[in-house]
Design a protein around this motif. Sequence first.
Motif, PDB file in Angstrom:
ATOM      1  N   VAL A 145       1.039  -1.016  -0.168  1.00 36.82           N
ATOM      2  CA  VAL A 145       0.131   0.195  -0.063  1.00 36.82           C
ATOM      3  C   VAL A 145       0.564   1.410  -0.284  1.00 36.82           C
ATOM      4  O   VAL A 145       1.378   1.555   0.897  1.00 36.82           O
ATOM      5  CB  VAL A 145      -1.125  -0.103   1.180  1.00 36.82           C
ATOM      6  CG1 VAL A 145      -2.201   1.318   1.208  1.00 36.82           C
ATOM      7  CG2 VAL A 145      -2.061  -1.084   1.221  1.00 36.82           C
ATOM      8  N   GLU A 146       0.529   2.086  -1.308  1.00 36.88           N
ATOM      9  CA  GLU A 146       1.304   3.406  -1.300  1.00 36.88           C
ATOM     10  C   GLU A 146       1.635   4.285   0.000  1.00 36.88           C
ATOM     11  O   GLU A 146       0.216   4.670   0.339  1.00 36.88           O
ATOM     12  CB  GLU A 146       1.432   3.827  -2.605  1.00 36.88           C
ATOM     13  CG  GLU A 146       2.065   2.635  -3.029  1.00 36.88           C
ATOM     14  CD  GLU A 146       2.624   3.638  -5.225  1.00 36.88           C
ATOM     15  OE1 GLU A 146       2.749   2.725  -5.787  1.00 36.88           O
ATOM     16  OE2 GLU A 146       1.895   5.010  -5.033  1.00 36.88           O
ATOM     17  N   LYS A 147       2.547   4.956   0.217  1.00 33.42           N
ATOM     18  CA  LYS A 147       2.609   5.760   1.447  1.00 33.42           C
ATOM     19  C   LYS A 147       1.348   7.002   0.839  1.00 33.42           C
ATOM     20  O   LYS A 147       1.503   7.733  -0.154  1.00 33.42           O
ATOM     21  CB  LYS A 147       4.160   6.846   1.427  1.00 33.42           C
ATOM     22  CG  LYS A 147       3.486   8.067   2.062  1.00 33.42           C
ATOM     23  CD  LYS A 147       5.220   8.093   2.401  1.00 33.42           C
ATOM     24  CE  LYS A 147       5.582   9.245   3.578  1.00 33.42           C
ATOM     25  NZ  LYS A 147       6.766   9.572   4.009  1.00 33.42           N
ATOM     26  N   GLY A 148       0.346   6.883   1.476  1.00 31.48           N
ATOM     27  CA  GLY A 148      -0.564   8.612   1.219  1.00 31.48           C
ATOM     28  C   GLY A 148      -1.511   7.827   0.616  1.00 31.48           C
ATOM     29  O   GLY A 148      -2.574   8.333   0.117  1.00 31.48           O
ATOM     30  N   SER A 149      -1.584   6.435   0.480  1.00 30.30           N
ATOM     31  CA  SER A 149      -3.152   6.216  -0.775  1.00 30.30           C
ATOM     32  C   SER A 149      -4.544   6.210   0.107  1.00 30.30           C
ATOM     33  O   SER A 149      -5.230   6.455  -0.397  1.00 30.30           O
ATOM     34  CB  SER A 149      -2.515   4.453  -0.379  1.00 30.30           C
ATOM     35  OG  SER A 149      -1.439   4.244  -1.101  1.00 30.30           O
ATOM     36  N   PHE A 150      -4.281   6.826   1.828  1.00 22.26           N
ATOM     37  CA  PHE A 150      -5.492   7.062   2.008  1.00 22.26           C
ATOM     38  C   PHE A 150      -5.790   8.067   2.389  1.00 22.26           C
ATOM     39  O   PHE A 150      -6.650   8.698   3.497  1.00 22.26           O
ATOM     40  CB  PHE A 150      -5.867   6.041   3.450  1.00 22.26           C
ATOM     41  CG  PHE A 150      -5.824   4.545   3.314  1.00 22.26           C
ATOM     42  CD1 PHE A 150      -6.104   3.714   2.344  1.00 22.26           C
ATOM     43  CD2 PHE A 150      -4.616   3.847   3.726  1.00 22.26           C
ATOM     44  CE1 PHE A 150      -6.130   2.511   2.001  1.00 22.26           C
ATOM     45  CE2 PHE A 150      -4.901   1.946   3.408  1.00 22.26           C
ATOM     46  CZ  PHE A 150      -5.313   1.813   2.790  1.00 22.26           C
ATOM     47  N   ASP A 151      -4.669   9.238   2.429  1.00 16.13           N
ATOM     48  CA  ASP A 151      -4.895  10.361   2.811  1.00 16.13           C
ATOM     49  C   ASP A 151      -5.330  10.745   2.244  1.00 16.13           C
ATOM     50  O   ASP A 151      -6.333  12.253   3.105  1.00 16.13           O
ATOM     51  CB  ASP A 151      -3.404  10.905   2.737  1.00 16.13           C
ATOM     52  CG  ASP A 151      -1.907  10.796   2.913  1.00 16.13           C
ATOM     53  OD1 ASP A 151      -2.225   9.706   4.440  1.00 16.13           O
ATOM     54  OD2 ASP A 151      -0.953  11.391   2.565  1.00 16.13           O
ATOM     55  N   SER A 152      -6.378  11.232   1.522  1.00 16.47           N
ATOM     56  CA  SER A 152      -7.431  12.239   1.123  1.00 16.47           C
ATOM     57  C   SER A 152      -8.918  11.345   1.481  1.00 16.47           C
ATOM     58  O   SER A 152     -10.104  11.568   1.492  1.00 16.47           O
ATOM     59  CB  SER A 152      -8.011  11.902  -0.705  1.00 16.47           C
ATOM     60  OG  SER A 152      -6.864  12.189  -0.871  1.00 16.47           O
ATOM     61  N   LEU A 153      -9.009  10.261   2.803  1.00 12.31           N
ATOM     62  CA  LEU A 153     -10.637   9.445   2.518  1.00 12.31           C
ATOM     63  C   LEU A 153     -10.424  10.082   4.453  1.00 12.31           C
ATOM     64  O   LEU A 153     -10.920   9.501   5.527  1.00 12.31           O
ATOM     65  CB  LEU A 153      -9.886   7.980   2.757  1.00 12.31           C
ATOM     66  CG  LEU A 153      -9.706   7.575   1.581  1.00 12.31           C
ATOM     67  CD1 LEU A 153      -9.776   5.597   1.274  1.00 12.31           C
ATOM     68  CD2 LEU A 153     -10.918   7.726   0.435  1.00 12.31           C
ATOM     69  N   ASN A 154     -11.049  11.288   4.211  1.00 17.02           N
ATOM     70  CA  ASN A 154     -11.565  12.057   5.818  1.00 17.02           C
ATOM     71  C   ASN A 154     -12.465  11.375   6.183  1.00 17.02           C
ATOM     72  O   ASN A 154     -12.469  11.773   7.714  1.00 17.02           O
ATOM     73  CB  ASN A 154     -11.637  13.739   5.089  1.00 17.02           C
ATOM     74  CG  ASN A 154      -9.663  13.982   4.608  1.00 17.02           C
ATOM     75  OD1 ASN A 154      -8.914  14.106   5.215  1.00 17.02           O
ATOM     76  ND2 ASN A 154      -9.870  14.856   3.682  1.00 17.02           N
ATOM     77  N   ASN A 155     -13.435  11.291   5.491  1.00 12.61           N
ATOM     78  CA  ASN A 155     -14.525  10.543   6.381  1.00 12.61           C
ATOM     79  C   ASN A 155     -14.935   8.876   6.998  1.00 12.61           C
ATOM     80  O   ASN A 155     -15.878   8.393   7.069  1.00 12.61           O
ATOM     81  CB  ASN A 155     -15.967  10.864   5.979  1.00 12.61           C
ATOM     82  CG  ASN A 155     -15.724  12.288   5.799  1.00 12.61           C
ATOM     83  OD1 ASN A 155     -16.464  12.979   7.124  1.00 12.61           O
ATOM     84  ND2 ASN A 155     -15.761  13.474   4.669  1.00 12.61           N
ATOM     85  N   LEU A 156     -13.368   8.235   6.305  1.00 10.34           N
ATOM     86  CA  LEU A 156     -13.341   6.881   6.372  1.00 10.34           C
ATOM     87  C   LEU A 156     -13.566   6.164   7.712  1.00 10.34           C
ATOM     88  O   LEU A 156     -12.975   7.073   8.850  1.00 10.34           O
ATOM     89  CB  LEU A 156     -11.838   6.552   5.708  1.00 10.34           C
ATOM     90  CG  LEU A 156     -12.785   5.209   5.246  1.00 10.34           C
ATOM     91  CD1 LEU A 156     -13.003   4.594   4.341  1.00 10.34           C
ATOM     92  CD2 LEU A 156     -11.152   4.289   5.113  1.00 10.34           C
ATOM     93  N   GLU A 157     -14.702   4.680   8.007  1.00 19.79           N
ATOM     94  CA  GLU A 157     -15.350   4.714   9.956  1.00 19.79           C
ATOM     95  C   GLU A 157     -13.883   3.454   9.672  1.00 19.79           C
ATOM     96  O   GLU A 157     -14.168   2.416  10.788  1.00 19.79           O
ATOM     97  CB  GLU A 157     -16.456   5.309   9.827  1.00 19.79           C
ATOM     98  CG  GLU A 157     -16.784   6.543   9.677  1.00 19.79           C
ATOM     99  CD  GLU A 157     -18.563   6.983   9.730  1.00 19.79           C
ATOM    100  OE1 GLU A 157     -19.446   5.610   9.727  1.00 19.79           O
ATOM    101  OE2 GLU A 157     -18.793   7.825   9.727  1.00 19.79           O
ATOM    102  N   SER A 158     -14.478   2.834   8.158  1.00 19.22           N
ATOM    103  CA  SER A 158     -14.210   1.113   8.124  1.00 19.22           C
ATOM    104  C   SER A 158     -12.982   1.059   6.938  1.00 19.22           C
ATOM    105  O   SER A 158     -13.109   1.481   6.018  1.00 19.22           O
ATOM    106  CB  SER A 158     -15.821   0.852   7.912  1.00 19.22           C
ATOM    107  OG  SER A 158     -15.464  -1.501   8.364  1.00 19.22           O
ATOM    108  N   LEU A 159     -12.276   0.439   7.426  1.00 21.11           N
ATOM    109  CA  LEU A 159     -10.624  -0.204   6.958  1.00 21.11           C
ATOM    110  C   LEU A 159     -10.786  -1.471   6.473  1.00 21.11           C
ATOM    111  O   LEU A 159      -9.933  -1.662   7.697  1.00 21.11           O
ATOM    112  CB  LEU A 159      -9.910   0.739   6.583  1.00 21.11           C
ATOM    113  CG  LEU A 159      -8.644   0.154   6.186  1.00 21.11           C
ATOM    114  CD1 LEU A 159      -9.186   0.532   4.408  1.00 21.11           C
ATOM    115  CD2 LEU A 159      -7.386   1.126   6.119  1.00 21.11           C
TER     116      LEU A 159
END
Length: 199
Positions: A145-159
């Motif tokens: 998983v590349e660095k920063g892959s989830f940086d834009s998912l500001n509302n993510l509750e479940s991964l």
Amino acid sequence: LDETFYNIECEEVILDESLFPSLGKSQNKTLINIIYNSFILTNKNYPTIPNFAFSNIYFETKLDLSNNQIKQIEKEAFNGINQLNGDLLLSSNKLKIILINFRPIENLTLLDLSSNEIELIKNTTFNSLKMLKSLDLSYNHILSVEKGSFDSLNNLESLNLKNNELKELDTNIFNNLNYLTYLFISNNFLKSINSSLFK
């Protein structure tokens, strides 16, 4: 010539044949806006979802393309789509790489890519999905998983990243996930987990 517009509203549609070339297309200056609450494709052998496959179509709550033999979703497959504010289900297919431009469906709240053959999550894949609350990447073959892959998912509750082949995770990979409540990373090849992952 005057154009004629039709709105067709459907509560749930289940397809078992290849209709992508004609969905939402216009002929003889007649434009069809198809409004689906729930759209399910059950064709078991549709290897490619082409560009502009869902032009002029409204999906109010769900687009379900799971349990097929989809190997490729072309980058602009969702271009021209009018709306999809709920769930996109792509589980149990044969996707190895995600090249999709998600910007036309940036209001998704749930994305299910579980049980595919994905090996890499690039840091640009999910950039436009700022409203996403649930992301399921379990049961793939994810090695990195590349660095920063989830940086834009500001509302993510479940991964969900369980049952992959991850050997390590960048120490800042979850930094921007301020609303993350559920994280699943079991059954990978992680030898250790740095406590700074969760700060």
